[in-house]
Design an enzyme around this catalytic site. Sequence first.
Site, PDB file in Angstrom:
ATOM      1  N   LYS A   1       0.816  -1.231   0.000  1.00 13.23           N
ATOM      2  CA  LYS A   1       0.000   0.000   0.000  1.00 13.23           C
ATOM      3  C   LYS A   1       0.846   1.276   0.000  1.00 13.23           C
ATOM      4  O   LYS A   1       0.442   2.276  -0.573  1.00 13.23           O
ATOM      5  CB  LYS A   1      -0.939   0.023   1.209  1.00 13.23           C
TER       6      LYS A   1
ATOM      7  N   ASP B   1      -9.775   2.738   2.900  1.00 16.72           N
ATOM      8  CA  ASP B   1      -9.800   2.153   4.260  1.00 16.72           C
ATOM      9  C   ASP B   1     -10.329   3.170   5.276  1.00 16.72           C
ATOM     10  O   ASP B   1     -10.939   2.787   6.277  1.00 16.72           O
ATOM     11  CB  ASP B   1      -8.386   1.719   4.684  1.00 16.72           C
TER      12      ASP B   1
HETATM   13  P1  NAP Z   1       1.498  -2.715   8.890  1.00 15.51           P
HETATM   14  O1  NAP Z   1       1.467  -1.423   8.151  1.00 15.51           O
HETATM   15  O2  NAP Z   1       2.613  -3.667   8.674  1.00 15.51           O
HETATM   16  O3  NAP Z   1       1.433  -2.330  10.472  1.00 15.51           O
HETATM   17  C1  NAP Z   1       1.542  -3.335  11.455  1.00 15.51           C
HETATM   18  C2  NAP Z   1       1.287  -2.736  12.838  1.00 15.51           C
HETATM   19  O4  NAP Z   1       1.293  -3.828  13.777  1.00 15.51           O
HETATM   20  C3  NAP Z   1       2.366  -1.763  13.283  1.00 15.51           C
HETATM   21  O5  NAP Z   1       1.786  -0.785  14.122  1.00 15.51           O
HETATM   22  C4  NAP Z   1       3.294  -2.673  14.119  1.00 15.51           C
HETATM   23  O6  NAP Z   1       4.021  -1.984  15.110  1.00 15.51           O
HETATM   24  C5  NAP Z   1       2.274  -3.571  14.791  1.00 15.51           C
HETATM   25  N1  NAP Z   1       2.849  -4.825  15.250  1.00 15.51           N
HETATM   26  C6  NAP Z   1       3.302  -5.844  14.474  1.00 15.51           C
HETATM   27  N2  NAP Z   1       3.767  -6.850  15.251  1.00 15.51           N
HETATM   28  C7  NAP Z   1       3.603  -6.428  16.541  1.00 15.51           C
HETATM   29  C8  NAP Z   1       3.900  -7.011  17.802  1.00 15.51           C
HETATM   30  N3  NAP Z   1       4.461  -8.223  17.902  1.00 15.51           N
HETATM   31  N4  NAP Z   1       3.600  -6.319  18.927  1.00 15.51           N
HETATM   32  C9  NAP Z   1       3.030  -5.076  18.859  1.00 15.51           C
HETATM   33  N5  NAP Z   1       2.737  -4.471  17.674  1.00 15.51           N
HETATM   34  C10 NAP Z   1       3.023  -5.146  16.533  1.00 15.51           C
HETATM   35  O7  NAP Z   1       0.164  -3.567   8.627  1.00 15.51           O
HETATM   36  P2  NAP Z   1      -1.274  -2.967   8.253  1.00 15.51           P
HETATM   37  O8  NAP Z   1      -1.394  -2.817   6.795  1.00 15.51           O
HETATM   38  O9  NAP Z   1      -1.534  -1.804   9.127  1.00 15.51           O
HETATM   39  O10 NAP Z   1      -2.211  -4.202   8.644  1.00 15.51           O
HETATM   40  C11 NAP Z   1      -2.520  -4.476   9.998  1.00 15.51           C
HETATM   41  C12 NAP Z   1      -3.690  -5.449  10.051  1.00 15.51           C
HETATM   42  O11 NAP Z   1      -4.869  -4.785   9.582  1.00 15.51           O
HETATM   43  C13 NAP Z   1      -3.536  -6.683   9.155  1.00 15.51           C
HETATM   44  O12 NAP Z   1      -4.066  -7.790   9.839  1.00 15.51           O
HETATM   45  C14 NAP Z   1      -4.410  -6.356   7.955  1.00 15.51           C
HETATM   46  O13 NAP Z   1      -4.909  -7.537   7.308  1.00 15.51           O
HETATM   47  C15 NAP Z   1      -5.541  -5.605   8.643  1.00 15.51           C
HETATM   48  N6  NAP Z   1      -6.302  -4.729   7.749  1.00 15.51           N
HETATM   49  C16 NAP Z   1      -7.647  -4.863   7.739  1.00 15.51           C
HETATM   50  C17 NAP Z   1      -8.410  -4.041   6.943  1.00 15.51           C
HETATM   51  C18 NAP Z   1      -9.901  -4.207   6.929  1.00 15.51           C
HETATM   52  O14 NAP Z   1     -10.555  -3.721   5.988  1.00 15.51           O
HETATM   53  N7  NAP Z   1     -10.482  -4.856   7.911  1.00 15.51           N
HETATM   54  C19 NAP Z   1      -7.830  -3.051   6.149  1.00 15.51           C
HETATM   55  C20 NAP Z   1      -6.444  -2.910   6.209  1.00 15.51           C
HETATM   56  C21 NAP Z   1      -5.684  -3.761   7.015  1.00 15.51           C
HETATM   57  P3  NAP Z   1       5.437  -1.279  14.775  1.00 15.51           P
HETATM   58  O15 NAP Z   1       5.124   0.078  14.213  1.00 15.51           O
HETATM   59  O16 NAP Z   1       6.102  -1.217  16.100  1.00 15.51           O
HETATM   60  O17 NAP Z   1       6.150  -2.189  13.792  1.00 15.51           O
END
Ligand code: NAP
Length: 284
Positions: free
Chosen positions: A71, A108
């Site tokens: 993204k 989103d």
């Molecule tokens: P991303 O940009 O990679 O962000 C991941 C986030 O999770 C960051 O804040 C990261 O923290 C945190 N994180 C990862 N591992 C962690 C851990 N062990 N302990 C604490 N924090 C942790 O991913 P994203 O695109 O935001 O996606 C996140 C989730 O949202 C995914 O499951 C995705 O499928 C879902 N999602 C859903 C929708 C929907 O329509 N429902 C839309 C978009 C995304 P750091 O900053 O410290 O690395």
Amino acid sequence: MRINGSTLLIGIIGHPLGHSLSPAMHNAAFEALGLDMAYVPLPVDPGAIAPAVRGLAALGFRGANVTVPHKGAVVPFMSWLSDDARLVEAVNTIVVAENGALHGYNTDVEGARLALLQAVDGEGLAAEEALLLGAGGAARAVALALARLGMRLTIVNRTDEAGRRLVELIRAAAPTAACRHLLFSELSPAVVASQRLVVNATTLGMSGAGKVPAPLVDTVTAGQIVFDVVYRDGGTDLLAAARERGATAVDGVAMLVGQAAAAFELWTGRTAPIEVMRAAVGRP
Ligand code: NAP
């Protein structure tokens, strides 16, 4: 559905895409409205994002969705960005203009707004406290939606720098918004208890990832709204605990359907058949 030479194509660019619910949702919607369109998965390795995105126009695609992990990576290839995509620094929907220019959107933000408004059934959320776990792409979209609803935001993130940047982003987008950030280690039961809304927008809770910390889950109370953007078969442990404790649980599927409906309208100019899309992902 029949695909022929005049069928307009929409793709989804991500890696991996095996479990994506988007093709089922969009193809059901195209069929319901009798549109000669088809939605196809386009798995793209991170190293191949440039030729893949540039190829959309050459291949005659009408548009695409973009999902994890691309993204942010597609942003430099856009000729134009919507305000939300620019603020969130991420594109989840591309529209290919008639001249082949790529227009980037972030639906989103709208998906998160729709999911929440549906859960509170018109009740106002302005000036209410919201705790947001995460500062990645999904969290930035949710944070913007919450700030625009007038909620007072506490962002909790593992990495200090990403949390700080998200607070700056929100202050730039909504200068009157109340917004601060904490580390997980600074999160007390009293802070969780004082929230109207708790949102998990980290990857915690996804299959193969860790879990939302138990002390946080155990502090959720009846009367709170718990929104987990993570969606998985059978729901997440966080939402199961929220329901058990009498809180209102908002599934990530509600946001998924909301962002898909907004993208559908950008590609087709038609009102999305949202109930058809919801039925296609197999959730009520
Ligand atoms: P991303 O940009 O990679 O962000 C991941 C986030 O999770 C960051 O804040 C990261 O923290 C945190 N994180 C990862 N591992 C962690 C851990 N062990 N302990 C604490 N924090 C942790 O991913 P994203 O695109 O935001 O996606 C996140 C989730 O949202 C995914 O499951 C995705 O499928 C879902 N999602 C859903 C929708 C929907 O329509 N429902 C839309 C978009 C995304 P750091 O900053 O410290 O690395």
